[in-house]
Enzyme design. Structure first.
Site, PDB file in Angstrom:
ATOM      1  N   SER A   1      38.597  36.924  30.396  1.00  0.00           N
ATOM      2  CA  SER A   1      38.356  36.358  31.726  1.00  0.00           C
ATOM      3  C   SER A   1      39.552  36.470  32.662  1.00  0.00           C
ATOM      4  O   SER A   1      40.657  36.003  32.341  1.00  0.00           O
ATOM      5  CB  SER A   1      37.968  34.881  31.557  1.00  0.00           C
ATOM      6  OG  SER A   1      38.064  34.186  32.766  1.00  0.00           O
ATOM      7  N   GLY A   2      39.313  37.037  33.835  1.00  0.00           N
ATOM      8  CA  GLY A   2      40.362  37.097  34.848  1.00  0.00           C
ATOM      9  C   GLY A   2      40.769  35.711  35.312  1.00  0.00           C
ATOM     10  O   GLY A   2      41.951  35.430  35.517  1.00  0.00           O
ATOM     11  N   LEU A   3      39.785  34.829  35.479  1.00  0.00           N
ATOM     12  CA  LEU A   3      40.086  33.444  35.850  1.00  0.00           C
ATOM     13  C   LEU A   3      40.917  32.775  34.763  1.00  0.00           C
ATOM     14  O   LEU A   3      41.928  32.119  35.051  1.00  0.00           O
ATOM     15  CB  LEU A   3      38.782  32.666  36.057  1.00  0.00           C
ATOM     16  CG  LEU A   3      38.909  31.146  36.232  1.00  0.00           C
ATOM     17  CD1 LEU A   3      39.711  30.805  37.478  1.00  0.00           C
ATOM     18  CD2 LEU A   3      37.536  30.493  36.266  1.00  0.00           C
TER      19      LEU A   3
ATOM     20  N   ASP B   1      43.143  33.060  40.723  1.00  0.00           N
ATOM     21  CA  ASP B   1      42.377  34.246  40.350  1.00  0.00           C
ATOM     22  C   ASP B   1      42.137  35.053  41.614  1.00  0.00           C
ATOM     23  O   ASP B   1      41.048  35.076  42.176  1.00  0.00           O
ATOM     24  CB  ASP B   1      41.054  33.809  39.709  1.00  0.00           C
ATOM     25  CG  ASP B   1      40.166  34.980  39.321  1.00  0.00           C
ATOM     26  OD1 ASP B   1      40.708  36.073  39.102  1.00  0.00           O
ATOM     27  OD2 ASP B   1      38.937  34.781  39.238  1.00  0.00           O
TER      28      ASP B   1
ATOM     29  N   ASP C   1      37.497  41.725  32.057  1.00  0.00           N
ATOM     30  CA  ASP C   1      37.221  41.418  33.461  1.00  0.00           C
ATOM     31  C   ASP C   1      38.339  42.046  34.291  1.00  0.00           C
ATOM     32  O   ASP C   1      39.465  41.553  34.292  1.00  0.00           O
ATOM     33  CB  ASP C   1      37.179  39.898  33.629  1.00  0.00           C
ATOM     34  CG  ASP C   1      37.015  39.444  35.071  1.00  0.00           C
ATOM     35  OD1 ASP C   1      36.748  40.287  35.932  1.00  0.00           O
ATOM     36  OD2 ASP C   1      37.152  38.226  35.313  1.00  0.00           O
TER      37      ASP C   1
ATOM     38  N   ASP D   1      38.485  42.639  37.660  1.00  0.00           N
ATOM     39  CA  ASP D   1      38.423  42.377  39.101  1.00  0.00           C
ATOM     40  C   ASP D   1      37.742  43.540  39.833  1.00  0.00           C
ATOM     41  O   ASP D   1      36.693  43.995  39.424  1.00  0.00           O
ATOM     42  CB  ASP D   1      39.816  42.089  39.643  1.00  0.00           C
ATOM     43  CG  ASP D   1      40.382  40.773  39.125  1.00  0.00           C
ATOM     44  OD1 ASP D   1      39.608  39.974  38.561  1.00  0.00           O
ATOM     45  OD2 ASP D   1      41.586  40.539  39.273  1.00  0.00           O
TER      46      ASP D   1
ATOM     47  N   GLU E   1      34.033  44.707  39.919  1.00  0.00           N
ATOM     48  CA  GLU E   1      33.133  44.114  40.920  1.00  0.00           C
ATOM     49  C   GLU E   1      33.308  44.788  42.270  1.00  0.00           C
ATOM     50  O   GLU E   1      34.358  45.379  42.560  1.00  0.00           O
ATOM     51  CB  GLU E   1      33.400  42.617  41.033  1.00  0.00           C
ATOM     52  CG  GLU E   1      34.803  42.262  41.460  1.00  0.00           C
ATOM     53  CD  GLU E   1      35.141  40.804  41.195  1.00  0.00           C
ATOM     54  OE1 GLU E   1      35.241  40.042  42.180  1.00  0.00           O
ATOM     55  OE2 GLU E   1      35.344  40.432  40.027  1.00  0.00           O
TER      56      GLU E   1
ATOM     57  N   LYS F   1      41.147  40.561  45.605  1.00  0.00           N
ATOM     58  CA  LYS F   1      39.923  39.782  45.660  1.00  0.00           C
ATOM     59  C   LYS F   1      40.240  38.286  45.622  1.00  0.00           C
ATOM     60  O   LYS F   1      41.395  37.897  45.415  1.00  0.00           O
ATOM     61  CB  LYS F   1      39.047  40.109  44.457  1.00  0.00           C
ATOM     62  CG  LYS F   1      39.804  39.953  43.137  1.00  0.00           C
ATOM     63  CD  LYS F   1      38.932  39.591  41.970  1.00  0.00           C
ATOM     64  CE  LYS F   1      38.557  38.121  41.930  1.00  0.00           C
ATOM     65  NZ  LYS F   1      37.812  37.748  40.712  1.00  0.00           N
TER      66      LYS F   1
ATOM     67  N   ASN G   1      38.340  34.621  43.813  1.00  0.00           N
ATOM     68  CA  ASN G   1      37.337  34.220  42.835  1.00  0.00           C
ATOM     69  C   ASN G   1      35.977  34.017  43.505  1.00  0.00           C
ATOM     70  O   ASN G   1      35.892  33.547  44.638  1.00  0.00           O
ATOM     71  CB  ASN G   1      37.789  32.932  42.132  1.00  0.00           C
ATOM     72  CG  ASN G   1      36.854  32.527  41.017  1.00  0.00           C
ATOM     73  OD1 ASN G   1      35.857  31.840  41.242  1.00  0.00           O
ATOM     74  ND2 ASN G   1      37.173  32.953  39.818  1.00  0.00           N
ATOM     75  N   SER G   2      34.927  34.332  42.781  1.00  0.00           N
ATOM     76  CA  SER G   2      33.572  34.264  43.332  1.00  0.00           C
ATOM     77  C   SER G   2      33.160  32.856  43.743  1.00  0.00           C
ATOM     78  O   SER G   2      32.268  32.698  44.581  1.00  0.00           O
ATOM     79  CB  SER G   2      32.569  34.815  42.313  1.00  0.00           C
ATOM     80  OG  SER G   2      32.821  36.172  42.056  1.00  0.00           O
TER      81      SER G   2
ATOM     82  N   ARG H   1      29.626  44.972  38.544  1.00  0.00           N
ATOM     83  CA  ARG H   1      29.322  43.587  38.918  1.00  0.00           C
ATOM     84  C   ARG H   1      28.955  43.521  40.395  1.00  0.00           C
ATOM     85  O   ARG H   1      29.746  43.895  41.270  1.00  0.00           O
ATOM     86  CB  ARG H   1      30.530  42.714  38.604  1.00  0.00           C
ATOM     87  CG  ARG H   1      30.444  41.279  39.073  1.00  0.00           C
ATOM     88  CD  ARG H   1      31.551  40.494  38.420  1.00  0.00           C
ATOM     89  NE  ARG H   1      31.961  39.321  39.178  1.00  0.00           N
ATOM     90  CZ  ARG H   1      32.896  38.472  38.780  1.00  0.00           C
ATOM     91  NH1 ARG H   1      33.508  38.660  37.613  1.00  0.00           N
ATOM     92  NH2 ARG H   1      33.233  37.433  39.520  1.00  0.00           N
TER      93      ARG H   1
ATOM     94  N   HIS I   1      25.646  38.336  39.884  1.00  0.00           N
ATOM     95  CA  HIS I   1      26.346  37.056  39.924  1.00  0.00           C
ATOM     96  C   HIS I   1      25.763  36.146  40.997  1.00  0.00           C
ATOM     97  O   HIS I   1      25.287  36.610  42.035  1.00  0.00           O
ATOM     98  CB  HIS I   1      27.825  37.317  40.214  1.00  0.00           C
ATOM     99  CG  HIS I   1      28.756  36.286  39.661  1.00  0.00           C
ATOM    100  ND1 HIS I   1      28.356  35.288  38.802  1.00  0.00           N
ATOM    101  CD2 HIS I   1      30.097  36.091  39.855  1.00  0.00           C
ATOM    102  CE1 HIS I   1      29.391  34.544  38.480  1.00  0.00           C
ATOM    103  NE2 HIS I   1      30.455  35.005  39.104  1.00  0.00           N
TER     104      HIS I   1
END
Length: 295
Positions: free
Chosen positions: A43-45, A55, A82, A84, A111, A117, A119-120, A155, A186
């Site tokens: 996980s990037g987060l 993130d 992940d 990014d 993504e 970027k 975080n979503s 993604r 997502h």
């Protein structure tokens, strides 16, 4: 040949739901394996959080790769990294794929957001790159891989950005045409409705992946019913770790003792077993006992 890539590719070709655990270090990856998950989401987060940075593409590709390698060496599960938005343009993506594949990582996900970027689930404006630009990144990734088993996941962030179902479908279809091996769709809605709607419209023979962080009420039965093949529990381990450590330290300071929390935390023996200390002892028995007998 990377056996873990082959294992992941084979799982994607089956009819079984693949349960993927988000991890951020070797310990969390090992615990995911212990509890029966099928693969690891590097996980990037999570990797960013354990270094206490946002993130938001703050860490370098090398730092993310290093964390993924530790997870890969800590367990026998395939690692999905992940990555990014690919750390730059098509040349950065090409370099990234070569490095991750050479390190034994089973696959990676990029993504369609700008680089750097955010975080979503960040409430700021989410900016996506054009379909053409991201499709080029997918093509570059596929050209860079050496083994046909290495997995490239696209993604789609259109729903996150509020662009709607049609845009999400157009993007996902284009990325499939560009050569993606699976599509991660997502959403940040509190219900799975828009994910269900997308999945029901998806008519391309390519696996769908979801991340039900914001809609935890979706069941595995529903996930299977709508035709989703992979579910990533991306950050539950990170959030559990945060809460557990915070509560533990607060209790120690509040009571000036660890007595109140000792029955709520793991034992030193648990940690030794995870580290492989029993195996160390077994090796010492094999190596040193014959010498002692001869003497």
């Amino acid at each position: 040949m990377n056996e873990k890539s082959r294992k992941l590719r084979s799982a994607l070709s089956s009819n079984n739901i693949i349960k993927v655990a988000g991890a951020h270090d070797g310990l969390s990856a090992k615990l995911a394996e212990k509890n029966g998950f099928d693969a690891i989401w590097a996980s990037g987060l999570g990797i960013s959080a354990v270094q206490t940075v946002p993130d938001a593409s703050i860490l370098t590709m090398t730092e993310f790769l290093g964390a993924a390698i530790i997870m890969n060496e800590s367990c026998d599960l395939p690692i999905i990294a992940d990555c990014d938005s690919g750390y730059g343009n098509i040349h950065n993506v090409s370099h990234m794929v070569k490095k991750y594949e050479a390190a034994g990582i089973a696959g990676l996900c990029i993504e369609d957001k700008v680089y750097p970027k955010i975080n979503s689930f960040d409430d700021r404006t989410q900016t996506l790159v054009s379909i053409e630009e991201f499709s080029a990144k997918i093509r570059a990734a596929k050209l860079a891989q050496k083994s046909e088993n290495f997995v490239i996941i696209a993604r789609v962030e259109a729903l996150i950005a509020g662009l709607g179902q049609e845009e999400a479908y157009i993007r996902a279809s284009a990325y499939a045409d560009a050569g993606a091996d699976a599509i991660l769709i997502h959403s940040k809605k509190q219900t799975p409705d828009e994910i269900i709607e997308f999945a029901q419209k998806w008519d391309i023979d390519l696996p769908l992946i979801i991340v039900p962080t914001k809609y935890p009420n979706i069941s595995l039965e529903m996930i299977e019913k709508i035709g989703v093949q992979v579910v990533i529990y991306a950050n539950q381990a990170l959030r559990a770790m945060y809460k557990s450590i915070d509560d533990t330290f607060a209790s120690i300071i509040r009571h000036n003792s660890t007595l109140q929390i000792e029955n709520k935390i793991g034992t030193v023996k648990d940690i030794f077993e995870l580290q492989g200390v029993p195996e160390m002892k077994q090796l010492e028995e094999k190596i040193y006992k014959p010498i002692i007998k001869i003497q």
